[in-house]
Design a protein around this motif. Structure first.
Motif, PDB file in Angstrom:
ATOM      1  N   GLY A 335       0.800  -1.228   0.000  1.00 54.43           N
ATOM      2  CA  GLY A 335       0.000   0.000   0.000  1.00 54.43           C
ATOM      3  C   GLY A 335       0.822   1.261   0.000  1.00 54.43           C
ATOM      4  N   ILE A 336       2.017   1.206  -0.608  1.00 46.01           N
ATOM      5  CA  ILE A 336       2.921   2.354  -0.556  1.00 46.01           C
ATOM      6  C   ILE A 336       2.333   3.576  -1.255  1.00 46.01           C
ATOM      7  CG2 ILE A 336       4.169   1.683  -2.652  1.00 46.01           C
ATOM      8  CD1 ILE A 336       5.659   3.252   0.557  1.00 46.01           C
ATOM      9  N   ARG A 337       1.503   3.343  -2.277  1.00 44.61           N
ATOM     10  CA  ARG A 337       0.899   4.496  -2.972  1.00 44.61           C
ATOM     11  C   ARG A 337      -0.025   5.267  -2.044  1.00 44.61           C
ATOM     12  NH1 ARG A 337      -0.637   2.437  -9.115  1.00 44.61           N
ATOM     13  NH2 ARG A 337       1.472   1.800  -9.703  1.00 44.61           N
ATOM     14  N   ILE A 338      -0.820   4.531  -1.253  1.00 43.51           N
ATOM     15  CA  ILE A 338      -1.728   5.192  -0.315  1.00 43.51           C
ATOM     16  C   ILE A 338      -0.916   5.943   0.741  1.00 43.51           C
ATOM     17  CG2 ILE A 338      -3.569   4.817   1.348  1.00 43.51           C
ATOM     18  CD1 ILE A 338      -4.350   4.299  -1.544  1.00 43.51           C
ATOM     19  N   THR A 339       0.149   5.321   1.207  1.00 42.82           N
ATOM     20  CA  THR A 339       0.999   5.962   2.215  1.00 42.82           C
ATOM     21  C   THR A 339       1.539   7.291   1.709  1.00 42.82           C
ATOM     22  OG1 THR A 339       1.645   3.812   3.118  1.00 42.82           O
ATOM     23  CG2 THR A 339       3.077   5.683   3.613  1.00 42.82           C
ATOM     24  N   GLN A 340       2.041   7.301   0.470  1.00 43.03           N
ATOM     25  CA  GLN A 340       2.593   8.528  -0.095  1.00 43.03           C
ATOM     26  C   GLN A 340       1.501   9.529  -0.453  1.00 43.03           C
ATOM     27  OE1 GLN A 340       5.082   7.303  -3.342  1.00 43.03           O
ATOM     28  NE2 GLN A 340       6.690   6.480  -2.009  1.00 43.03           N
ATOM     29  N   MET A 341       0.367   8.989  -0.883  1.00 41.58           N
ATOM     30  CA  MET A 341      -0.730   9.873  -1.289  1.00 41.58           C
ATOM     31  C   MET A 341      -1.233  10.707  -0.106  1.00 41.58           C
ATOM     32  SD  MET A 341      -4.294   8.722  -3.116  1.00 41.58           S
ATOM     33  CE  MET A 341      -3.366   7.705  -4.249  1.00 41.58           C
ATOM     34  N   PHE A 342      -1.288  10.068   1.081  1.00 41.11           N
ATOM     35  CA  PHE A 342      -1.805  10.764   2.255  1.00 41.11           C
ATOM     36  C   PHE A 342      -0.679  11.233   3.192  1.00 41.11           C
ATOM     37  CE2 PHE A 342      -5.453   8.387   0.785  1.00 41.11           C
ATOM     38  CZ  PHE A 342      -6.499   9.272   0.973  1.00 41.11           C
ATOM     39  N   ASP A 346       5.995   9.316   7.681  1.00 38.49           N
ATOM     40  CA  ASP A 346       6.570   9.447   9.020  1.00 38.49           C
ATOM     41  C   ASP A 346       5.859   8.550  10.020  1.00 38.49           C
ATOM     42  OD1 ASP A 346       8.397  11.246   8.074  1.00 38.49           O
ATOM     43  OD2 ASP A 346       7.254  13.013   8.691  1.00 38.49           O
ATOM     44  N   ARG A 347       4.519   8.505   9.924  1.00 35.49           N
ATOM     45  CA  ARG A 347       3.750   7.679  10.858  1.00 35.49           C
ATOM     46  C   ARG A 347       4.046   6.197  10.654  1.00 35.49           C
ATOM     47  NH1 ARG A 347       2.303   6.508  15.630  1.00 35.49           N
ATOM     48  NH2 ARG A 347       0.385   5.285  15.797  1.00 35.49           N
ATOM     49  N   PHE A 352       7.154   1.145  12.113  1.00 32.72           N
ATOM     50  CA  PHE A 352       8.218   0.207  11.756  1.00 32.72           C
ATOM     51  C   PHE A 352       9.352   0.270  12.782  1.00 32.72           C
ATOM     52  CE2 PHE A 352      12.259  -0.757   9.683  1.00 32.72           C
ATOM     53  CZ  PHE A 352      11.991  -2.028   9.193  1.00 32.72           C
ATOM     54  N   ASP A 353       9.709   1.492  13.209  1.00 32.64           N
ATOM     55  CA  ASP A 353      10.768   1.642  14.204  1.00 32.64           C
ATOM     56  C   ASP A 353      10.405   0.936  15.504  1.00 32.64           C
ATOM     57  OD1 ASP A 353      12.268   3.077  12.445  1.00 32.64           O
ATOM     58  OD2 ASP A 353      11.777   5.045  13.277  1.00 32.64           O
TER      59      ASP A 353
END
Length: 713
Positions: A335-342, A346-347, A352-353
């Protein structure tokens, strides 16, 4: 329920897990048996080396001072008589001599056979003298006094421990005669030592190759079984298990078992044989020295129990967090596109951290425990050697133990503690394998929710395509009913559409017809037969589904249409593409049907992917065709072309359509209106409009929406 929250264990004991894992190894029992035999031979080669050094020291380096028997060489049968007491025979000055082992000396302390005499070579004052008799104990521990002869050529006397011995000084030539067995012995022992080293190396090479071959074949079979098992699981299983977790099962968990089969088991057996062999040899050499050397074993046992408890928990936690980490990665990369789109990078990085930090802490726990255990074992081994040097050294000076025995003990103690020191690594691998085995067995123990009936019923050919729902109740989660007492009949060759608001249960009906899920109440029949009695492969071969979310595999276009079905020819692939008006687009591609697609067809537009899914459904020539929001990603012009194709495709076939846009299903023979899991209305488009019920309201809402769109300049 959080699907990323994984249960920590299955409750199976290690013995049960090992029994299951042993079942995979049984077909290769001959190879494993050969590996165990090789392990035994390798241990023998390793145990032989310190013993050969002990023989070299005691029997040859210090062999000159060993007690001997002598007999005149002229006596009949002299050699045969001496051979009974030892092999190290030499001749000097017309006399035959043989060195005696300690066991033979104790037997002959009282008297020797007639015609034989006791002699021993002693070094004192820089001279080597041959005395008549045997010294009590080692010469180094006695006060030796060599007297000068009273007359020229007279005999010497040696005083030792208050006893007088007749003595004869040996010249260099005579001394060389007595040294001759030692030179021969060094050559023999050197060759044997070299043979032990070379033989052990060759056997280890053979064993390692055979182990890797066996382990890789076993893991290959486990992966095959896992993948086949996953392929049979129902959709509810995948609803509960994220892709990342399943990937870890098939890859990393099986790889942890590879170490168990190809390294740990046989090497663990070898280590056990080594420990037992060292234990037996040390007891045979000296019981007292063995007890001194093994005085640290109680402390070792306590440390091992402590280590076992901590490392097991650390391994389990580490593997569980790794599974969550992989699940998170698989989900977020998809879902990387959704992550970048919105702008959620950072969240997501924070999440992940957090997981990565937990995995780091779990891994460091195991590392810290290992860093304590291994040095502790090394310290105990060195402490054992220190005790041996303290006690054994004193015994060597007292003449109670030979230097060769003490020297061999130092090697055997290292060989005893070396397997124990590597226990940390092996136990780490065992625990990793046990965690992996636990999770693999847990997955294999989970039975598919959808299976063939034990007494399946074959459909009559050709399939007519009559579908009947009879008082069907269905819920994804217990008592949360998605369908409630649904009943309807679809006649053979009919085109039936399902409409309704989101969550009304339309797609659930499609899922049930394919038996991706089973109903809790009621039944669904195909040509009068309960679909639960029909073999799954036959049922799903009868039905083709075109979904809104199209999944394309990495490969060329032809491969994505035929899906590895060799019975679908290139001609049929091209024919299916023409029927859905895909051939014009194909002609523009440089490689045509051999054009490679990226992962999930990312290089194609949504409409192009949808057309490919139509072609795929047509190529399989189903008796029942299901379109689940199949035209939602297609533009109006393409949709009209596809509609023409669908008219041709649906002739003679039962066709089910799920749609939100009512304009696409007005031609349907029957429209079933769903609302909150129940059938509210059914009939043709015009019949439902005439009723002015729920369908009429939906149509009116969409018609007004379209009017507003047309009025917008």
């Amino acid at each position: 329920m959080n699907i990323h929250q994984e249960k920590e264990h299955t409750g199976l004991k290690d013995t049960q897990l090992l029994r299951r894992m042993t079942e995979y190894a049984l077909p290769y029992w001959k190879s494993i048996l050969v590996c165990l035999a090789l392990a035994f031979l390798i241990v023998l080669a390793e145990l032989a080396r310190p013993y050969l050094l002990k023989i070299a020291i005691d029997d040859h380096i210090n062999g000159l001072s060993k007690p001997m028997l002598t007999v005149s060489a002229s006596e009949p049968g002299a050699r045969d008589r001496l051979k009974a007491y030892g092999k190290d025979m030499m001749e000097s000055g017309g006399e035959l001599y043989v060195r005696l082992k300690a066991s033979e000396v104790s037997k002959l302390e009282g008297a020797v056979p007639s015609g034989m005499s006791k002699v021993q070579i002693v070094e004192t004052g820089g001279k080597h003298v041959l005395i008549r008799g045997w010294l009590p104990g080692e010469a180094d521990s006695l006060d030796l006094t060599l007297s000068e002869p009273q007359t020229k050529g007279g005999l010497l006397t040696l005083a030792a421990g208050g006893v007088q011995y007749g003595a004869q000084e040996l010249d260099s030539a005579t001394l060389q005669d007595f040294r001759s067995p030692d030179y021969r012995g060094f050559l023999t022992i050197g060759l044997l030592f070299l043979a032990a080293v070379a033989g052990g190396s060759l056997l280890t090479y053979w064993q390692n190759n055979l182990l890797q071959y066996t382990g890789q074949h076993i893991i290959f079979n486990i992966r095959q079984q896992l993948f086949a098992h996953l392929s049979k699981m129902s959709m509810s299983f995948f609803d509960r298990n994220p892709v990342g977790r399943l990937v870890v099962r098939v890859t990393q968990d099986t790889e942890s078992l590879n170490q168990l089969y190809s390294q740990v088991i046989v090497n663990l057996v070898k280590d056990v044989i080594m420990i037992l062999g060292v234990f037996v040899i040390m007891l045979q050499l000296s019981v007292k020295l063995s007890l001194i050397a093994f005085a640290v074993l109680p402390v070792l046992a306590v440390i091992t129990v402590w280590y076992r408890t901590l490392i097991r928990d650390a391994q389990r936690r580490s593997r569980i967090i790794l599974s969550r980490l992989n699940s998170f990665l698989a989900e977020n990369l998809s879902g990387i596109r959704i992550t970048q789109m919105f702008i959620r990078e950072d969240r997501q990085r924070e999440q992940f951290d957090h997981l990565n930090g937990d995995y780091y802490k779990a891994g460091m726990t195991g590392t810290v425990v290992n860093s304590i255990f291994q040095p502790a074992i090394g310290f105990l081994g060195n402490l054992s050697i220190a005790l041996l040097l303290w006690y054994g050294g004193a015994k060597v000076l007292d003449g109670a133990v030979t230097f060769g025995v003490v020297y061999a003990f130092t090697h055997y103690i290292r060989q005893f503690f070396q397997p124990l020191q590597s226990l940390a690594e092996k136990y780490n691998q065992i625990q990793t394998a046990m965690v992996g085995a636990d999770r693999i067995v847990d997955m294999l123990n989970e039975k598919p929710g959808i299976t063939d009936h034990p007494e399946p019923v074959r459909l009559q050919e050709p399939v007519q395509g009559e579908i009947r729902f009879e008082n069907v109740w269905f819920a994804y989660n217990a008592e949360e009913w998605v369908l409630k007492d649904v009943s309807f009949t679809i006649r053979p060759g009919q085109t039936v559409a399902f409409v309704g608001a989101t969550g009304a249960g339309k797609s659930s009906i499609i899922q049930l017809i394919n038996r991706f899920y089973d109903v809790q109440k009621g039944r669904i029949t195909l040509d009068g037969t309960d679909i639960r009695l029909i073999p799954l492969d036959k049922l799903r071969r009868t039905i083709s589904v075109v979904q809104q979310d199209v999944f394309l595999f990495t490969g060329d276009i032809a491969h994505n249409i035929r899906l590895n079905n060799a019975s679908i020819t290139d001609r049929q692939v091209e024919e299916a593409a023409r029927m859905v008006h895909l051939d014009d687009w194909m002609k523009k591609l440089p490689d045509g049907y051999r054009t490679m697609l990226g992962e999930r067809g990312v290089t194609l537009s949504l409409g192009e992917r949808q057309l490919l899914s139509f072609a795929r459904a047509v190529a399989f020539r189903p008796q029942i065709l299901i379109l689940d929001e199949a035209t939602s990603n297609i533009d109006t012009e393409t949709e009209l072309a596809v509609q023409d194709a669908l008219y041709a495709i649906s002739k003679g076939r039962t066709t089910l359509i799920v749609a939100h846009r009512l304009s696409t299903i007005q031609h349907a023979d029957q429209i079933i209106v769903m609302h909150k899991g129940k059938v509210r209305e059914s009939g043709s488009h015009f019949q439902l409009l005439a009723k002015r019920g729920y369908y009429y309201k939906l149509y009116e809402l969409q018609y007004k929406e379209r009017e507003r769109e047309q009025l917008v300049p």
